[in-house]
Design a protein around this motif. Structure first.
Motif, PDB file in Angstrom:
ATOM      1  N   LYS A   1       0.846  -1.197   0.000  1.00 39.03           N
ATOM      2  CA  LYS A   1       0.000   0.000   0.000  1.00 39.03           C
ATOM      3  C   LYS A   1       0.881   1.246   0.000  1.00 39.03           C
ATOM      4  O   LYS A   1       1.902   1.292   0.658  1.00 39.03           O
ATOM      5  CB  LYS A   1      -0.888  -0.003   1.243  1.00 39.03           C
ATOM      6  CG  LYS A   1      -1.952  -1.068   1.203  1.00 39.03           C
ATOM      7  CD  LYS A   1      -2.750  -1.040   2.495  1.00 39.03           C
ATOM      8  CE  LYS A   1      -3.747  -2.194   2.527  1.00 39.03           C
ATOM      9  NZ  LYS A   1      -4.425  -2.288   3.824  1.00 39.03           N
ATOM     10  N   ILE A   2       0.423   2.248  -0.705  1.00 40.25           N
ATOM     11  CA  ILE A   2       1.170   3.502  -0.749  1.00 40.25           C
ATOM     12  C   ILE A   2       0.661   4.421   0.357  1.00 40.25           C
ATOM     13  O   ILE A   2      -0.533   4.618   0.507  1.00 40.25           O
ATOM     14  CB  ILE A   2       0.993   4.190  -2.108  1.00 40.25           C
ATOM     15  CG1 ILE A   2       1.553   3.281  -3.206  1.00 40.25           C
ATOM     16  CG2 ILE A   2       1.675   5.546  -2.137  1.00 40.25           C
ATOM     17  CD1 ILE A   2       1.085   3.670  -4.579  1.00 40.25           C
ATOM     18  N   ASN A   3       1.566   4.911   1.124  1.00 40.52           N
ATOM     19  CA  ASN A   3       1.210   5.855   2.177  1.00 40.52           C
ATOM     20  C   ASN A   3       1.315   7.264   1.605  1.00 40.52           C
ATOM     21  O   ASN A   3       2.414   7.745   1.343  1.00 40.52           O
ATOM     22  CB  ASN A   3       2.171   5.674   3.360  1.00 40.52           C
ATOM     23  CG  ASN A   3       1.823   6.585   4.522  1.00 40.52           C
ATOM     24  OD1 ASN A   3       1.072   7.535   4.368  1.00 40.52           O
ATOM     25  ND2 ASN A   3       2.378   6.272   5.680  1.00 40.52           N
TER      26      ASN A   3
ATOM     27  N   GLN B   1      13.473   9.642  -0.140  1.00 36.74           N
ATOM     28  CA  GLN B   1      12.985   8.339   0.337  1.00 36.74           C
ATOM     29  C   GLN B   1      14.123   7.526   0.933  1.00 36.74           C
ATOM     30  O   GLN B   1      13.987   6.924   1.992  1.00 36.74           O
ATOM     31  CB  GLN B   1      12.372   7.549  -0.828  1.00 36.74           C
ATOM     32  CG  GLN B   1      10.910   7.816  -1.062  1.00 36.74           C
ATOM     33  CD  GLN B   1      10.361   6.915  -2.155  1.00 36.74           C
ATOM     34  OE1 GLN B   1      10.941   6.831  -3.234  1.00 36.74           O
ATOM     35  NE2 GLN B   1       9.255   6.260  -1.883  1.00 36.74           N
ATOM     36  N   LEU B   2      15.230   7.511   0.219  1.00 36.75           N
ATOM     37  CA  LEU B   2      16.396   6.750   0.693  1.00 36.75           C
ATOM     38  C   LEU B   2      16.886   7.280   2.046  1.00 36.75           C
ATOM     39  O   LEU B   2      17.161   6.506   2.964  1.00 36.75           O
ATOM     40  CB  LEU B   2      17.547   6.843  -0.316  1.00 36.75           C
ATOM     41  CG  LEU B   2      17.514   5.941  -1.542  1.00 36.75           C
ATOM     42  CD1 LEU B   2      18.753   6.174  -2.395  1.00 36.75           C
ATOM     43  CD2 LEU B   2      17.435   4.468  -1.151  1.00 36.75           C
ATOM     44  N   THR B   3      16.979   8.610   2.136  1.00 40.80           N
ATOM     45  CA  THR B   3      17.472   9.218   3.376  1.00 40.80           C
ATOM     46  C   THR B   3      16.545   8.884   4.551  1.00 40.80           C
ATOM     47  O   THR B   3      17.018   8.507   5.631  1.00 40.80           O
ATOM     48  CB  THR B   3      17.575  10.752   3.225  1.00 40.80           C
ATOM     49  OG1 THR B   3      18.399  11.033   2.090  1.00 40.80           O
ATOM     50  CG2 THR B   3      18.178  11.400   4.451  1.00 40.80           C
TER      51      THR B   3
ATOM     52  N   PHE C   1       3.586   9.677   3.345  1.00 38.96           N
ATOM     53  CA  PHE C   1       5.005   9.399   3.162  1.00 38.96           C
ATOM     54  C   PHE C   1       5.503   9.943   1.829  1.00 38.96           C
ATOM     55  O   PHE C   1       6.498  10.636   1.729  1.00 38.96           O
ATOM     56  CB  PHE C   1       5.238   7.883   3.246  1.00 38.96           C
ATOM     57  CG  PHE C   1       6.650   7.483   2.972  1.00 38.96           C
ATOM     58  CD1 PHE C   1       6.978   6.727   1.878  1.00 38.96           C
ATOM     59  CD2 PHE C   1       7.680   7.895   3.819  1.00 38.96           C
ATOM     60  CE1 PHE C   1       8.282   6.372   1.617  1.00 38.96           C
ATOM     61  CE2 PHE C   1       8.980   7.532   3.572  1.00 38.96           C
ATOM     62  CZ  PHE C   1       9.280   6.772   2.468  1.00 38.96           C
ATOM     63  N   THR C   2       4.760   9.649   0.768  1.00 41.52           N
ATOM     64  CA  THR C   2       5.209  10.088  -0.554  1.00 41.52           C
ATOM     65  C   THR C   2       5.151  11.607  -0.685  1.00 41.52           C
ATOM     66  O   THR C   2       5.920  12.199  -1.418  1.00 41.52           O
ATOM     67  CB  THR C   2       4.377   9.430  -1.662  1.00 41.52           C
ATOM     68  OG1 THR C   2       3.006   9.620  -1.351  1.00 41.52           O
ATOM     69  CG2 THR C   2       4.690   7.962  -1.793  1.00 41.52           C
TER      70      THR C   2
ATOM     71  N   SER D   1      14.424   6.393   4.825  1.00 42.36           N
ATOM     72  CA  SER D   1      14.463   4.963   5.115  1.00 42.36           C
ATOM     73  C   SER D   1      15.759   4.592   5.844  1.00 42.36           C
ATOM     74  O   SER D   1      15.739   3.834   6.824  1.00 42.36           O
ATOM     75  CB  SER D   1      14.359   4.177   3.811  1.00 42.36           C
ATOM     76  OG  SER D   1      14.438   2.804   4.073  1.00 42.36           O
TER      77      SER D   1
ATOM     78  N   ARG E   1      15.574   5.577   9.439  1.00 45.91           N
ATOM     79  CA  ARG E   1      14.754   4.655  10.239  1.00 45.91           C
ATOM     80  C   ARG E   1      15.529   3.374  10.556  1.00 45.91           C
ATOM     81  O   ARG E   1      15.536   2.895  11.689  1.00 45.91           O
ATOM     82  CB  ARG E   1      13.465   4.302   9.486  1.00 45.91           C
ATOM     83  CG  ARG E   1      12.405   5.381   9.509  1.00 45.91           C
ATOM     84  CD  ARG E   1      11.056   4.821   9.032  1.00 45.91           C
ATOM     85  NE  ARG E   1      11.108   4.325   7.669  1.00 45.91           N
ATOM     86  CZ  ARG E   1      10.936   5.070   6.569  1.00 45.91           C
ATOM     87  NH1 ARG E   1      10.708   6.362   6.699  1.00 45.91           N
ATOM     88  NH2 ARG E   1      10.995   4.544   5.361  1.00 45.91           N
TER      89      ARG E   1
ATOM     90  N   ASN F   1       8.341  12.933   0.785  1.00 46.80           N
ATOM     91  CA  ASN F   1       9.545  12.558   0.060  1.00 46.80           C
ATOM     92  C   ASN F   1       9.358  12.833  -1.431  1.00 46.80           C
ATOM     93  O   ASN F   1       8.819  12.022  -2.164  1.00 46.80           O
ATOM     94  CB  ASN F   1       9.840  11.077   0.299  1.00 46.80           C
ATOM     95  CG  ASN F   1      10.123  10.825   1.770  1.00 46.80           C
ATOM     96  OD1 ASN F   1      11.222  11.036   2.240  1.00 46.80           O
ATOM     97  ND2 ASN F   1       9.113  10.405   2.490  1.00 46.80           N
ATOM     98  N   ASN F   2       9.816  13.978  -1.821  1.00 48.58           N
ATOM     99  CA  ASN F   2       9.575  14.409  -3.191  1.00 48.58           C
ATOM    100  C   ASN F   2      10.466  13.707  -4.195  1.00 48.58           C
ATOM    101  O   ASN F   2      10.137  13.643  -5.366  1.00 48.58           O
ATOM    102  CB  ASN F   2       9.767  15.923  -3.296  1.00 48.58           C
ATOM    103  CG  ASN F   2       8.753  16.652  -2.431  1.00 48.58           C
ATOM    104  OD1 ASN F   2       7.597  16.247  -2.355  1.00 48.58           O
ATOM    105  ND2 ASN F   2       9.187  17.689  -1.761  1.00 48.58           N
ATOM    106  N   THR F   3      11.601  13.251  -3.751  1.00 46.80           N
ATOM    107  CA  THR F   3      12.512  12.563  -4.665  1.00 46.80           C
ATOM    108  C   THR F   3      12.874  11.198  -4.096  1.00 46.80           C
ATOM    109  O   THR F   3      12.651  10.931  -2.903  1.00 46.80           O
ATOM    110  CB  THR F   3      13.818  13.359  -4.857  1.00 46.80           C
ATOM    111  OG1 THR F   3      14.506  13.361  -3.615  1.00 46.80           O
ATOM    112  CG2 THR F   3      13.549  14.787  -5.302  1.00 46.80           C
ATOM    113  N   PHE F   4      13.453  10.396  -4.942  1.00 44.72           N
ATOM    114  CA  PHE F   4      13.891   9.074  -4.488  1.00 44.72           C
ATOM    115  C   PHE F   4      14.996   9.207  -3.437  1.00 44.72           C
ATOM    116  O   PHE F   4      15.072   8.427  -2.492  1.00 44.72           O
ATOM    117  CB  PHE F   4      14.382   8.265  -5.688  1.00 44.72           C
ATOM    118  CG  PHE F   4      14.887   6.906  -5.317  1.00 44.72           C
ATOM    119  CD1 PHE F   4      14.048   5.972  -4.723  1.00 44.72           C
ATOM    120  CD2 PHE F   4      16.205   6.549  -5.533  1.00 44.72           C
ATOM    121  CE1 PHE F   4      14.514   4.721  -4.352  1.00 44.72           C
ATOM    122  CE2 PHE F   4      16.688   5.307  -5.173  1.00 44.72           C
ATOM    123  CZ  PHE F   4      15.829   4.385  -4.574  1.00 44.72           C
TER     124      PHE F   4
END
Lengths: 105, 191
Positions: A4-6, A19-21, A9-10, A23, A26, A13-16
């Motif tokens: 499922k897409i949150n 997202q990486l940072t 969250f998206t 994640s 965490r 996180n505007n860029t990949f």
């Protein structure tokens, strides 16, 4: 595999890379929290007691200095032989013999 | 100039390090340790195959070097960069002693420029974290180190360049390669 897409969250996180940072942070926090971190390689006590140990040592030194400089009531090393010589001389004179030379010495 | 009174909890790293260097201030040292110990132990833990004891030993080793050779920090910039440079070099020594050097050198990614795709991958947090962990485990040591410094420790490109000892352009290029690779892999996990 269905995921499922949150939206929250998206949206954050505007860029990949974002997202990486997020994640990686965490994962790092989860892993680091489990670690038993060792204490500092330096001893802790010295630094915290230093401010009180120094004046205490100085006061103890002062007291000790005052104690050893007190005038002593005991006869010193120069009076002891004279007293001994006097005592010996008198006891010899009591014998009736003339030991005047010895007493004079 | 060294100030007489310091609020250790809020003082910047560099001020604390200056006190360590100039007056061997143990309290400043211990404050730096408090700030970075967990972070650095985690760094060693991840970079050296999850060996917690080795990570703890290297953490001590790193901070003993900070205490014993504080002068080597005198002309470099950020304390954090210097600290991680020591840590990075310790890791490299371990790789060498484990005879991983050749594999380490061979694993260096190419510096060819690639097109950057920055669109996010459509996964939720848990799925993304899980997929990322799996992909990270498949990377070689150099790529893992790069990921650790850039994304896990959240360092800038100049910091990474200073730590690894390569030009900033090379760091950027390698990061683009790595990011693009991970994006392609993680996209496979999309619905």
């Amino acid at each position: 595999m269905k995921n499922k897409i949150n939206p929250a969250f998206t949206a954050k996180n505007n860029t990949f890379e974002d997202q990486l940072t997020a994640s990686a942070r965490r994962l790092r926090e989860a892993q680091d929290a489990k670690l038993q971190v060792t204490t500092s390689p330096l001893p802790h006590r010295r630094q915290y007691w230093g401010w009180i140990a120094t004046p205490a040592a100085a006061a103890a030194g002062l007291l000790f200095g005052m104690f050893i400089n007190q005038p002593s009531k005991a006869p010193d090393q120069f009076t002891v032989p004279v007293v001994a010589a006097d005592t010996t001389g008198h006891s010899i004179l009591d014998d009736g013999a003339d030991y005047s030379l010895f007493v004079a010495l | 100039m060294l100030s007489l009174f310091v609020h250790y909890k809020s003082a910047p790293d560099e001020q604390l390090m200056e006190r360590v260097r100039l007056v061997s201030d143990e309290k400043a040292f211990n404050e730096l340790y408090r700030r970075y110990a967990r972070l650095l132990q985690g760094f060693f833990f991840r970079r050296l195959g999850g060996d917690e004891q080795l990570a703890a030993d290297l953490l001590q080793d790193t901070f003993l070097r900070v205490w014993q050779s504080p002068a080597s920090n005198s002309d470099s910039g950020l304390f954090r960069t210097w600290l991680f440079t020591i840590a990075y070099n310790l890791c490299k020594n371990i790789y060498r002693s484990n005879e991983h050097e050749q594999a380490y050198l061979e694993s260096l990614p190419t510096d060819e420029p690639i097109e950057e795709d920055t669109t996010p991958v459509q996964l939720d947090k848990a799925a993304f974290d899980q997929a990322l962990q799996q992909e990270l485990a498949r990377l070689n040591e150099t790529q893992q180190m790069l990921f650790e410094l850039r994304f896990t420790q959240e360092m800038t490109v100049p910091e990474i360049a200073a730590i690894i000892g390569i030009p900033e352009g090379t760091v950027k290029s390698r990061l683009h390669t790595l990011t693009n690779y991970l994006r392609l892999k993680l996209k496979d996990n999309e619905e």
